[in-house]
Design a protein around this motif. Structure first.
Motif, PDB file in Angstrom:
ATOM      1  N   THR A  89      -7.021   6.200  -1.461  1.00 48.34           N
ATOM      2  CA  THR A  89      -6.560   5.722  -2.767  1.00 48.34           C
ATOM      3  C   THR A  89      -5.188   5.070  -2.648  1.00 48.34           C
ATOM      4  O   THR A  89      -4.174   5.747  -2.457  1.00 48.34           O
ATOM      5  N   ASN A  90      -5.160   3.759  -2.764  1.00 48.14           N
ATOM      6  CA  ASN A  90      -3.918   3.004  -2.669  1.00 48.14           C
ATOM      7  C   ASN A  90      -3.163   3.070  -3.990  1.00 48.14           C
ATOM      8  O   ASN A  90      -3.641   2.592  -5.020  1.00 48.14           O
ATOM      9  N   TYR A 129       0.052   5.589   0.180  1.00 45.93           N
ATOM     10  CA  TYR A 129      -0.912   6.689   0.171  1.00 45.93           C
ATOM     11  C   TYR A 129      -0.163   8.014   0.179  1.00 45.93           C
ATOM     12  O   TYR A 129       0.737   8.229   1.012  1.00 45.93           O
ATOM     13  N   ASP A 170      -4.218  12.910  -0.328  1.00 45.32           N
ATOM     14  CA  ASP A 170      -5.165  11.896   0.148  1.00 45.32           C
ATOM     15  C   ASP A 170      -4.963  11.659   1.650  1.00 45.32           C
ATOM     16  O   ASP A 170      -4.554  10.587   2.076  1.00 45.32           O
ATOM     17  N   GLU A 210       0.856  -1.189   0.000  1.00 47.28           N
ATOM     18  CA  GLU A 210       0.000   0.000   0.000  1.00 47.28           C
ATOM     19  C   GLU A 210       0.891   1.237   0.000  1.00 47.28           C
ATOM     20  O   GLU A 210       1.972   1.235   0.615  1.00 47.28           O
ATOM     21  N   GLN A 248      -6.393   8.475   3.374  1.00 44.75           N
ATOM     22  CA  GLN A 248      -5.873   7.168   2.950  1.00 44.75           C
ATOM     23  C   GLN A 248      -6.959   6.347   2.237  1.00 44.75           C
ATOM     24  O   GLN A 248      -7.252   5.211   2.587  1.00 44.75           O
TER      25      GLN A 248
END
Length: 505
Positions: free
Chosen positions: A469-470, A459, A464, A457, A467
């Motif tokens: 949108t990976n 971010y 963002d 992951e 958190q």
């Protein structure tokens, strides 16, 4: 019948001693009537200070809004906005707090054996490495109250004639299973005392009384003291004090953008399996959050009581009061009903606030600090030596108003998925759907996570912050290699090497 020992509070202390304390404090510029404007610096303490550390259990940032005493501490002291735990789990975090070492160096990776718990902490020399031993050797009178480490049994004599008290602690009032707040045994300086289900047995209130008593007695001696009060609140099963059972009727869980996240298709596989929360689940979350907010009312009242006693005795001018939590807690964010252990900020970013001599009022810092830094801070304040094996650094420069240029720019988070254990009150987090083993980097502007199964992951916290949108699958190869190498270095660091590794990007 419940055996309940009444507290015997000593008289207010010798007036001459109090007057002498006031004169010394005024001569050093430590008067409580100083400039309280945000950013206004106070003078440094004239002598080795007292330290009172209030450590809560699973208290997340969103509960501070319901704690007027903590908010007042923020107005009068320093708030660490970038405080991160090295693992969002009770025993691992508390082991790190006690020693200043990351979990990979304490050997405590979960709450219970074979990967963690009190017995593993003890077997790895954690009790000898704790700051309690260092403070006591430096001449401090020390006390520990409340919750110690998961798996600790207050009645266990460990081969001795009476219930065991770990080294480093002059006074010891500790229980094992205090989560229900009633019906518990407490080791009181080697004597086992049973508490029942009467209103006066409510654990947070019992700790409040004993903490107040210790401050009065220790403060009257003129000898510097350290006291940690570790509450079980607001850990589940979320039992508020009777007087707060109907408080805050309109409170419900906050709804940030990550709450019941609409699309988790870009998340790792363990999270993609979670369906959206429905009405029954949302109602349970609101009820749980409301009871957590009710529970911390007793904690806030305890803080108020301690602050009053310190002020009445003239001790506040020479005492640092530290408030914090062992880890955060999610309730609805990212479709997760309730718990911890993830690398999201809900779980790893926790409140820490300090008031005391030399601390400017209303100051905030976004520096990346960790629970590894607490032990060296307490030892530094006491003028005691910090062991070379300590992975963290003293926060005293921040208390004095500085922002060290060589401070870390990355925080390490390392988590081992617990094995299902019947004794563990958090065993629901070992079930399918909980995060697998991972290591993570929390930078000022990003979060990077590597899971044991190879998933990642990433971010961008500037664009963002919640958190959502990976971007782990879209990282440029050079950046991914850089982050992975840094993560490897930190998860294998020790002592001063951790500070060096944490300053690289």
């Amino acid at each position: 019948m419940t055996r309940h020992r009444r507290l015997r509070l000593r008289p207010a202390g010798a007036p001459v001693l109090i007057l002498l304390t006031l004169v010394l404090a005024l001569a050093a510029g430590c008067s409580g009537g100083g400039d309280a404007r945000p950013g206004a610096a106070k003078a440094a303490p004239a002598k080795r200070p007292n330290i009172v550390f209030v450590l809560t259990d699973d208290l997340s940032w969103n509960l501070v809004a319901h704690m007027p005493q903590v908010r007042d501490m923020q107005a009068r002291g320093l708030t660490f906005d970038g405080f991160f735990v090295a693992d969002s789990l009770c025993c691992t975090s508390r082991s790190t707090i006690l020693t200043g070492r990351y979990p990979h160096n304490t050997g405590v990776r979960t709450n219970f054996p074979p990967d963690g718990g009190y017995q593993v902490f003890k077997a790895h020399g954690g009790e000898q490495a704790s700051f309690g031993e260092g403070l006591r050797k430096a001449g401090y009178r020390t006390a520990f109250l409340g919750k110690y480490l998961n798996g600790y049994q207050p009645g266990d004599a460990q081969g001795g004639p009476s219930p065991y008290v770990p080294p480093g602690w002059d006074e010891w009032y500790v229980t094992g299973n205090g989560y229900p707040e009633y019906d518990y045994n407490m080791n009181e300086n080697g004597r086992l005392v049973r508490y029942g289900h009467a209103p006066q047995d409510y654990l947070t209130d019992v700790l409040s009384g004993k903490a107040d008593d210790f401050v009065r007695r220790a403060g009257a001696t003129g000898r510097p003291f350290f006291m940690e009060v570790a509450t079980f609140a607001p850990h589940g099963p979320f039992v508020p004090a009777p007087r707060h059972a109907a408080a805050l009727p309109g409170v419900r869980a906050p709804r940030p953008p990550a709450f019941n996240e609409p699309d988790v298709g870009d998340k790792p596989s363990w999270l993609r399996s979670h369906p959206r929360l429905r009405k029954p689940g949302l109602k349970a979350i609101d009820n749980g959050f409301r009871d957590r907010a009710r529970m911390v009312q007793a904690v806030d009242e305890m803080i108020a009581r301690l602050r009053r006693t310190l002020a009445e005795r003239g001790l506040d001018r020479d005492t640092y009061l530290v408030f914090g939590s062992d880890n955060g807690f999610h309730m609805g964010e990212h479709r997760l009903a309730g718990g911890k252990m993830t690398a999201f900020d809900t779980d790893i970013r926790v409140p820490y606030v300090v008031v005391g001599p030399g601390v400017a009022a209303g100051r905030r810092t976004g520096a990346l600090v960790q629970n590894t830094d607490l032990a060296p801070t307490f030892l530094d304040l006491a003028g005691a030596a910090v062991p070379p094996a300590t992975d963290g650094r003293s926060l005293v420069p921040f208390l004095r108003g500085a922002d060290p240029a060589d401070w870390r720019n990355v925080a390490l988070v390392e988590h081992v998925k617990p094995r299902p254990t019947p004794e563990d009150p958090d065993r629901q987090d070992s079930a399918p759907g909980a995060p697998p083993t991972y290591n993570a980097l929390r930078l000022r502007d990003a979060l990077y996570v590597e899971y044991q199964n190879g998933e990642r992951e990433y971010y961008d916290l500037v664009r963002d912050p919640h958190q959502l949108t990976n971007q782990g699958g879209r990282l440029p190869p050079d950046r991914q290699r850089q982050l992975s190498a840094l993560l490897y270095a930190l998860t294998h660091c020790s002592g001063a090497g951790c500070a060096s590794a944490g300053r690289t990007r």
